[in-house]
Design an enzyme around this catalytic site. Structure first.
Site, mmCIF file in Angstrom:
data_model
loop_
_atom_site.group_PDB
_atom_site.id
_atom_site.type_symbol
_atom_site.label_atom_id
_atom_site.label_comp_id
_atom_site.label_asym_id
_atom_site.label_seq_id
_atom_site.Cartn_x
_atom_site.Cartn_y
_atom_site.Cartn_z
ATOM 1 N N CYS A 1 0.829 -1.215 0.000
ATOM 2 C CA CYS A 1 0.000 0.000 0.000
ATOM 3 C C CYS A 1 0.865 1.269 0.000
ATOM 4 O O CYS A 1 1.480 1.583 -0.997
ATOM 5 C CB CYS A 1 -0.987 -0.032 1.153
ATOM 6 S SG CYS A 1 -2.364 1.120 0.921
ATOM 7 N N HIS B 1 -3.962 -5.138 -0.185
ATOM 8 C CA HIS B 1 -3.600 -5.655 1.142
ATOM 9 C C HIS B 1 -3.638 -7.180 1.174
ATOM 10 O O HIS B 1 -4.689 -7.773 1.461
ATOM 11 C CB HIS B 1 -4.545 -5.085 2.202
ATOM 12 C CG HIS B 1 -4.298 -3.648 2.515
ATOM 13 N ND1 HIS B 1 -3.429 -3.234 3.508
ATOM 14 C CD2 HIS B 1 -4.772 -2.520 1.944
ATOM 15 C CE1 HIS B 1 -3.402 -1.912 3.546
ATOM 16 N NE2 HIS B 1 -4.203 -1.456 2.605
ATOM 17 N N GLU C 1 -2.513 -9.046 3.391
ATOM 18 C CA GLU C 1 -2.660 -9.514 4.779
ATOM 19 C C GLU C 1 -4.094 -9.416 5.277
ATOM 20 O O GLU C 1 -4.412 -9.873 6.383
ATOM 21 C CB GLU C 1 -1.752 -8.695 5.701
ATOM 22 C CG GLU C 1 -2.299 -7.359 6.150
ATOM 23 C CD GLU C 1 -2.378 -6.302 5.049
ATOM 24 O OE1 GLU C 1 -3.035 -5.259 5.256
ATOM 25 O OE2 GLU C 1 -1.780 -6.496 3.975
#
Length: 368
Positions: free
Chosen positions: A246, A331, A333
């Protein structure tokens, strides 16, 4: 308590307040996720923003201790169509209203979020304020137009003190520009020995830690406002593998000579399709960013584009042509939605192990 949301562009939305009975202002954005409101509220990347949820029912599974992305929320406020007062989930510990009261955050429900989202899509991100129903609308609009919000969001949310999350595997330094705990979770699941450091760390300080790899985290705001990041990244390129997510992705772009620009209304939600150009494979991703890397500016750099967003064809991934360094805009994660992209952490592990086990380069002597 009656509240209203006032936008600097003149629109006014009426509703019911929840959480703390406080006025709050910020950049108004929208998020298209159907789940993940707790992760959103606690994501440091939303620092300084008032978020409109496009999904109509919010709060239906409450708040629990396991789904936080940071210790303290950085969000300024939340806008919902319908607030659920009676969550139904075995992990529920607080209602959304109770959590907002506890954290002294202000929200507004009963808003026509579809209309608000159409305004934001048409006019772009605007400044707004949640205020008491009796507030003077003209005065609030004029104040919003002349108000400059802080730009040091990364400094506000980054850890002030370095800390360790021990493991028996590879030694990873995580530079915290506003990191989500999800990044730490993915690294520790792979048994990495993680040291989390502040955003103002230097390359020299990191190299003294003898890392096997560097993670550049997500974070809020304009990447050009993060002073010292380009110097940090250039001091590490080629010396240790780097993985950026990001904001970390955008900072790698800037450090390598590319440019960034502000999107009209940003990408925020858990349902964005991204194409891997090399594998010709699509992942459904979680996203939260208001800026993007300018693809045209990549032509004169050592970076190659690896991923693109299928909604608007903007850049979503980069890889350095020479050094062990790659990044993604989305993202991998994230967990409120699909986990299509967490394989990237495995690729980071492979990159670190390959770099660590590479053949040492033998320099030729001048007299050889």
């Amino acid at each position: 308590m009656k509240k209203k949301l006032i936008l600097e562009s003149g629109e006014v939305f009426h509703g019911e307040g929840f959480g703390a009975n406080l006025d709050t202002d910020g950049e108004v954005v929208f998020n298209t996720g159907m789940t993940g409101y707790q992760e959103l509220i606690s994501d440091p990347s939303y620092c300084g923003q008032i978020v409109c949820m496009t999904y109509p029912l919010i709060g239906n599974y409450g708040i629990n201790r396991d789904d936080y992305e940071s210790i303290e929320p950085a969000i300024k406020g939340l806008i919902v169509k319908e607030l659920c007062d009676f969550p139904s989930n075995f992990r529920n510990q607080l209602t959304l209203d109770e959590f907002f009261q506890k954290k002294k955050l202000s929200g507004i429900s009963g808003v026509d979020t579809r209309k608000l989202t159409r305004v934001l899509r048409s006019k772009g991100v605007v400044k707004g304020k949640i205020v008491d129903e009796n507030a003077d609308e003209i005065a609030v609009i004029e104040t919003l137009k002349t108000t400059d919000f802080p730009t040091n969001h990364v400094e506000m949310v980054s850890t002030k003190t370095a800390y360790a999350n021990p493991g028996r595997g590879l030694n990873v330094v995580l530079v915290d520009f506003g990191s989500k705990l999800g990044i730490l979770r993915e690294l520790t699941q792979r048994d990495c020995d993680v040291k989390v450091v502040s955003q103002d760390v230097t390359a020299e300080e990191i190299l003294l830690m003898n890392p096997d790899g560097i993670m550049l985290s997500n974070g809020p705001g304009d990447p050009e406002d993060v002073k010292g990041a380009s110097e940090l990244i250039n001091g590490l390129l080629g010396k240790v593998p780097i993985f950026g997510i990001c904001l970390g992705h955008q900072l790698i772009g800037l450090a390598c000579g590319a440019k960034t620009f502000k999107l009209k209304f940003g990408h925020r939600g858990g349902n964005h399709p991204v194409l891997d150009l090399a594998k010709n494979k699509v992942a459904i991703t979680s996203q939260n960013h208001g800026y993007a890397v300018d693809q045209e500016s990549l032509k004169n750099t050592d970076l190659e584009e690896t991923h693109i967003a299928l909604n608007d064809r903007t850049n979503e991934g980069l890889r350095h042509k020479i050094h062990p360094c790659f990044s993604v805009q989305y993202h991998p994660e994230a967990s409120p939605g699909p986990e299509d992209a967490n394989y990237l952490f495995d690729e980071f592990i492979d990159l670190m192990e390959s770099f660590k086990n590479r053949e040492p380069r033998i320099e030729k002597l001048d007299n050889a």
